[in-house]
Design a protein around this motif. Sequence first.
Motif, PDB file in Angstrom:
ATOM      1  N   MET A  88     -12.350 -68.709 -38.828  1.00  0.00           N
ATOM      2  CA  MET A  88     -12.540 -67.418 -39.495  1.00  0.00           C
ATOM      3  C   MET A  88     -11.465 -67.107 -40.531  1.00  0.00           C
ATOM      4  SD  MET A  88     -15.266 -66.273 -38.061  1.00  0.00           S
ATOM      5  CE  MET A  88     -15.285 -64.572 -38.560  1.00  0.00           C
ATOM      6  N   GLY A  89     -10.248 -67.575 -40.320  1.00  0.00           N
ATOM      7  CA  GLY A  89      -9.136 -67.193 -41.181  1.00  0.00           C
ATOM      8  C   GLY A  89      -8.602 -65.827 -40.778  1.00  0.00           C
ATOM      9  N   TYR A  90      -7.521 -65.410 -41.429  1.00  0.00           N
ATOM     10  CA  TYR A  90      -6.927 -64.109 -41.136  1.00  0.00           C
ATOM     11  C   TYR A  90      -7.698 -63.025 -41.887  1.00  0.00           C
ATOM     12  CZ  TYR A  90      -3.118 -66.652 -39.024  1.00  0.00           C
ATOM     13  OH  TYR A  90      -2.397 -67.471 -38.212  1.00  0.00           O
ATOM     14  N   PRO A  91      -8.055 -61.931 -41.226  1.00  0.00           N
ATOM     15  CA  PRO A  91      -8.846 -60.875 -41.879  1.00  0.00           C
ATOM     16  C   PRO A  91      -8.081 -60.195 -43.011  1.00  0.00           C
ATOM     17  CG  PRO A  91      -8.725 -60.526 -39.506  1.00  0.00           C
ATOM     18  CD  PRO A  91      -7.789 -61.638 -39.838  1.00  0.00           C
ATOM     19  N   GLN A  92      -8.820 -59.769 -44.011  1.00  0.00           N
ATOM     20  CA  GLN A  92      -8.224 -59.090 -45.156  1.00  0.00           C
ATOM     21  C   GLN A  92      -7.506 -57.813 -44.726  1.00  0.00           C
ATOM     22  OE1 GLN A  92      -8.105 -60.323 -48.333  1.00  0.00           O
ATOM     23  NE2 GLN A  92      -6.660 -58.645 -48.635  1.00  0.00           N
TER      24      GLN A  92
END
Length: 106
Positions: A88-92
């Motif tokens: 997912m990656g790090y959320p904005q």
Amino acid sequence: MAWFRRRRQPSRPGGRTVDRADLEHLAEFVRSRRGVEAFIEPETTVTETTILLIAHDGEWTRRRIGSPEAARRFAHELAMPVYDIRLMGYPQRMRDFNARRKRRPA
């Protein structure tokens, strides 16, 4: 020659194990904030598996957890969604929260 010497077992990363205080901190974070989601960060050469909790406004906390399975169990017990950070990656909203904190005067 070093060909016949025994190899040392690789040591575990980190050095500190998960304790009850870590789990209590995480549970308190979930109880005191809205919209918390869990993100599992994989083990690296430096740290053990960690769980990153991010609230609706981007506020976050991170603690060690025994394994990805333990992180999933913890999130399931507290009825919150859980994601793999590698996928997912790090959320904005977390990046925005960190940027706001940097701009704030000391």
